[in-house]
Design an enzyme around this catalytic site. Structure first.
Site, PDB file in Angstrom:
ATOM      1  N   CYS A   8       0.863  -1.190   0.000  1.00 23.12           N
ATOM      2  CA  CYS A   8       0.000   0.000   0.000  1.00 23.12           C
ATOM      3  C   CYS A   8       0.896   1.235   0.000  1.00 23.12           C
ATOM      4  O   CYS A   8       2.116   1.122  -0.042  1.00 23.12           O
ATOM      5  CB  CYS A   8      -0.959   0.000   1.189  1.00 23.12           C
ATOM      6  N   GLY A   9       0.318   2.399   0.091  1.00 19.41           N
ATOM      7  CA  GLY A   9       1.057   3.646   0.009  1.00 19.41           C
ATOM      8  C   GLY A   9       2.133   3.823   1.056  1.00 19.41           C
ATOM      9  O   GLY A   9       3.253   4.220   0.746  1.00 19.41           O
TER      10      GLY A   9
END
Length: 100
Positions: A8-9
């Site tokens: 994810c980010g």
């Protein structure tokens, strides 16, 4: 043992939720695996060592040049989507047998 990387980010929120959901599904399927989380910065390196990458559709382009299987999700919290796509991968990799 199957090695899966969830990306994810930041590597602290969505990927951790995805890791937990993935581990629950794998446990139900009785498939041994090690699931690790990663952020987009270190994700490419971690992905190169993985058997499978699980990532959201908004970040999928970051791993398109890695020659590994990738599951692209619309939602990190949709357990049905995660389960269906994970089962499809496991069957195609001959890790999970077709039933019925």
């Amino acid at each position: 043992m199957l090695k899966i990387v969830t990306i994810c980010g930041c590597g602290m929120g969505s990927s951790v939720i995805l890791k937990i959901n993935t581990e629950k599904i794998l446990k139900e399927l009785k498939v041994p695996a090690k699931v690790e989380v990663s952020d987009v910065t270190t994700g490419k390196g971690a992905a190169r060592e993985a058997d499978l990458i699980i990532i959201g559709k908004e970040l999928a382009n970051l791993v398109k040049d890695i020659n590994k299987p990738v599951i692209v999700l619309n939602s990190f919290v949709d357990k049905r989507e995660i389960s269906e796509k994970l089962k499809q991968y496991l069957k195609s990799a001959n890790i999970l047998e077709e039933k019925g």
